[in-house]
Every structure is written in structure tokens, then in C-alpha cells.
Design an enzyme around this catalytic site. Structure first.
Site, PDB file in Angstrom:
ATOM      1  N   HIS A 204      -2.774  -1.207  -3.173  1.00  0.00           N
ATOM      2  CA  HIS A 204      -3.919  -0.332  -2.935  1.00  0.00           C
ATOM      3  C   HIS A 204      -3.795   0.905  -3.814  1.00  0.00           C
ATOM      4  O   HIS A 204      -3.018   1.815  -3.524  1.00  0.00           O
ATOM      5  CB  HIS A 204      -3.984   0.090  -1.469  1.00  0.00           C
ATOM      6  CG  HIS A 204      -4.225  -1.048  -0.522  1.00  0.00           C
ATOM      7  ND1 HIS A 204      -3.990  -0.952   0.835  1.00  0.00           N
ATOM      8  CD2 HIS A 204      -4.679  -2.310  -0.736  1.00  0.00           C
ATOM      9  CE1 HIS A 204      -4.295  -2.091   1.410  1.00  0.00           C
ATOM     10  NE2 HIS A 204      -4.718  -2.932   0.482  1.00  0.00           N
TER      11      HIS A 204
ATOM     12  N   ASP B 293      -4.372  -4.980   6.255  1.00  0.00           N
ATOM     13  CA  ASP B 293      -4.784  -5.797   5.112  1.00  0.00           C
ATOM     14  C   ASP B 293      -3.657  -6.746   4.720  1.00  0.00           C
ATOM     15  O   ASP B 293      -2.505  -6.339   4.594  1.00  0.00           O
ATOM     16  CB  ASP B 293      -5.153  -4.909   3.926  1.00  0.00           C
ATOM     17  CG  ASP B 293      -5.723  -5.693   2.758  1.00  0.00           C
ATOM     18  OD1 ASP B 293      -6.356  -6.740   2.999  1.00  0.00           O
ATOM     19  OD2 ASP B 293      -5.531  -5.256   1.611  1.00  0.00           O
TER      20      ASP B 293
ATOM     21  N   SER C  31       0.853  -1.189   0.000  1.00  0.00           N
ATOM     22  CA  SER C  31       0.000   0.000   0.000  1.00  0.00           C
ATOM     23  C   SER C  31       0.888   1.238   0.000  1.00  0.00           C
ATOM     24  O   SER C  31       1.685   1.413  -0.918  1.00  0.00           O
ATOM     25  CB  SER C  31      -0.944  -0.031   1.213  1.00  0.00           C
ATOM     26  OG  SER C  31      -1.831   1.070   1.180  1.00  0.00           O
TER      27      SER C  31
END
Length: 381
Positions: free
Chosen positions: A225, A321, A197
Site C-alpha cells: 500500500h 486487505d 502495508s
């Protein structure tokens, strides 16, 4: 500091941030020149920088900001177009730490919670990193900011009742407990899956430059992401770095060694078994951990498909995540490697993976590629 030529954007973003406990907007400017002239006076921890401005665009201004204040955390914000996606990826290569897609209109800006939450989460994560670095270097801590009477938007939006996916992080060890590292499995993997991310595009470029020897042997699947268009440009960039085909796959596409598959923005990427072999599944299911694409759906489905013949990497990023999926891979006998805290822009995702007890190694970014090559080629170190 907020630098954006649109008065409405400056006003809305400033108001959002000022409503947050512990966050202070020290300056707003309609031009990059104004921000540069004011930089020494206000010394911001985080800069939110627009790309398209009349006097000097963000790509031109970014190196000037970083040269005047090394270590400044820059978040590039731009509307969702291919050109702006290309410029945003360019900014990441020049030293920006993250990029966000702004809503197209002021009406969308005021009505969306997604952009607001993403922006605030990044400001908090990158600002906290900057403050921690300053304290390590012996600089005085900033004065405390008086708490506000109303709850911060991050507290509201991060309420478990409003979260897509399991809200319970009890599977994580406490941060003060020693990290437990598993023994590295001896089985040669058949696939490599990667989650990242904030700071991920830069980390992925470093990683792919170093793993070229293993790429002909296994397929590589990446969830980063990012919004639509941004992931398309990211895939093109990573393909040039790696020297192998790299793209956003379509649903049902067959998976082959020597190819990199990047999850398309706004969709989840999973894998499944077909009569002809492994295939990609692109789904439009709800966000997981507030993310779409999310890492956990890829990791869980890869675990189901490849079992213990799987190698997973969790790179820099906010939140947790990928930690649950990584733990599932580890418990199935696969290998998991996380980026260490020192080299991560934000040690959220890799830190959560480490504290979940999923890792067989926790390594600096530059050490991950040699380890992956040795694992895939069977030449264990």
C-alpha cells in the site's frame, strides 16, 4: 505531535485529529528543533513529521527524535514528488513506521477525504500499538479523553456504505478463538505473492535479503500500500536488496522467474494467462478495502492462474486487505504464511489472515525467509 512548517497543514491536521475520539494533539511545531525541544515535556505516542522544512529536514531530524524517545511512532508526510519519495523511503530505513503523500495544495488538503482517512487510520493504529506497549511495560495508562459529541471521521469514512469492496468481515474468526493452522501443502509453488502495508517496506527488505536462493526459481509479485512515485522508489530499493530485477510492470508484461514485480501506486496489479504464458494486468478499477493498489485483487487472480502451485505471504499492515484472497488461495490448496503479531508494526492484515483460518504458518519476520526458501526448493522443514 505535528511538526510541519506550513501553518495551514498544521491547522488542518490538528483539527482533524482533535475531532477524533481518543486522540489528543499534544503539540504542534513549525520546525523540527521546536519539536525536539518539546519532546520530553509532551511525550507523544505518534509524531507526524514533514520532510521539507527550512531549519532541519525530516531525514536529519528523524534519528534525533528516535534517539530522544526510542519507540516513538513516526509518520513521515511529504508531497508527491520523486525526490520526496526517495527521502520517505530513506526515513523508513531510519526507523519511521509509515509514510504518506500530502496533497499538493491547501485547497486539495481541505477537499480530500483520502489523505484524512489514511492519516487518522495510521495515527489510531500506531498510537494504539504504543499505548499497548507501554501497558505491557508497566507504564501508567494515559488519562481518558472525554468523548466528543459528533461522530469521529473514522466512523463516518469506515461506514460499510462508503467502502469499496465487500464490507462484511464475518469470514474472520473471533479474536478470542484459537487460531487454526492448516497443514503445509507438499506441492512446490510456481509463484510467490506478497501483500503488505504499514511497516511493509522495512519487512520486505528483511524478507528479500533472506530469500535470494529461491528468486531464480519463481516470479515474485508484491502489493504494498503506497502512492505513485513511492512504489517506484520502493521497487528500486528492493531490487538492490534482492540482487535481481525489480520494477513496476506495465500491463501485458510477461512474468518470468527471477524477477520481482511491484504493484504501481494508484493501480491494481493482477495476473492472467495469455497464449505465451502468464502476464501482468494493471487495472484502474475502484479501490478495494479503501486501497489502490490492493492485495486481494492480486491474490484472487494468482489463485485463478496458479491454483495450488502458489505461495502467499501477508506481512505487517493495517486493516484486513489480503485476508479474503489468502483464504481463497488456501482453499485452492496453496500455502499461506502470515507474519506474527510480535514482529508486526501493525497486526491488522496478517492478523485478519490468521483469524480467517488461511495460514499454514504464522511466523516471526526473521523466520519467514528460511521457510520460504525451504518450500520453494522442496527441502521442507
Amino acid at each position: 505531535m505535528v511538526v510541519d512548517d506550513a501553518l495551514v497543514v498544521r491547522g488542518i491536521v490538528s483539527r482533524w485529529l482533535q475531532e477524533e475520539r481518543g486522540v489528543e494533539v499534544v503539540a504542534t511545531h513549525r520546525s523540527a528543533k521546536g519539536g525536539l525541544d518539546d519532546l520530553f515535556r509532551v511525550r507523544p505516542d505518534v509524531l507526524i513529521l514533514d520532510i521539507e522544512m527550512p531549519d532541519m529536514d525530516g531525514v536529519t531530524a528523524l534519528p534525533l527524535f528516535l534517539s530522544k524517545q526510542p519507540g516513538l511512532a513516526v509518520i513521515v508526510a511529504s508531497t508527491l514528488t520523486r525526490r520526496n519519495a526517495e527521502l520517505s523511503i530513506r526515513c523508513l530505513s531510519l526507523g519511521a513506521m509509515d509514510c504518506l503523500a500530502k496533497p499538493q495544495t491547501s485547497g486539495e488538503m481541505t477537499s480530500t477525504n483520502d489523505f484524512r482517512r489514511e492519516l487518522i487510520d495510521r495515527v489510531r493504529a500506531l498510537g494504539g500499538r504504543a499505548v499497548a506497549r507501554a501497558r505491557r511495560q508497566g507504564e501508567p495508562a494515559p488519562p481518558p479523553i472525554a468523548p466528543r459529541t459528533r461522530p469521529a471521521v473514522s466512523e463516518v469514512l469506515n461506514d460499510p456504505a462508503q467502502r469499496s469492496g465487500p464490507p462484511d468481515n464475518s469470514f474472520l474468526r473471533r479474536s478470542n478463538e484459537p487460531l487454526r493452522v492448516r497443514k503445509m501443502p507438499a506441492i512446490v509453488p510456481r509463484a510467490l505473492v506478497i501483500g503488505s502495508s504499514t511497516g511493509g517496506p522495512q519487512a520486505l527488505a528483511v524478507l528479500f535479503a533472506g530469500i535470494k536462493p529461491l528468486l531464480p526459481r519463481v516470479p515474485v509479485l508484491v502489493t504494498q500500500h503506497m502512492p505513485p512515485s513511492f512504489t517506484t522508489i520502493l521497487a528500486e530499493h528492493l531490487g538492490r536488496v534482492a540482487g535481481v530485477p525489480c520494477h513496476e510492470p506495465v500491463d501485458g508484461e510477461h512474468i518470468h522467474a527471477g524477477t520481482i514485480y511491484v504493484a504501481p501506486g494508484g493501480k491494481h496489479m493482477k495476473v492472467a494467462q495469455s497464449a505465451e504464458g502468464p502476464v501482468v494486468r494493471i487495472t484502474d478499477e475502484p479501490p478495494v478495502n479503501f486501497c489502490k493498489p490492493a492485495v486481494d485483487p492480486l491474490f484472487y487472480s494468482a489463485r485463478d492462474l496458479w491454483g495450488n502451485h502458489l505461495l502467499a505471504v501477508v506481512l505487517t499492515g493495517m486493516g484486513s486487505d489480503g485476508a479474503r484472497g489468502a483464504l481463497a488461495i488456501a482453499e485452492a490448496g496453496g500455502a499461506v504464511i502470515a507474519q506474527d503479531e510480535e514482529t508486526s508494526v501493525v497486526w491488522g492484515m496478517p492478523g485478519a489472515t490468521a483469524h480467517a483460518g488461511a495460514c499454514s504458518a504464522i511466523l516471526p519476520l526473521n523466520s519467514i525467509a528460511p521457510q520460504l526458501v525451504s518450500i520453494v526448493t522442496g527441502e521442507r522443514r
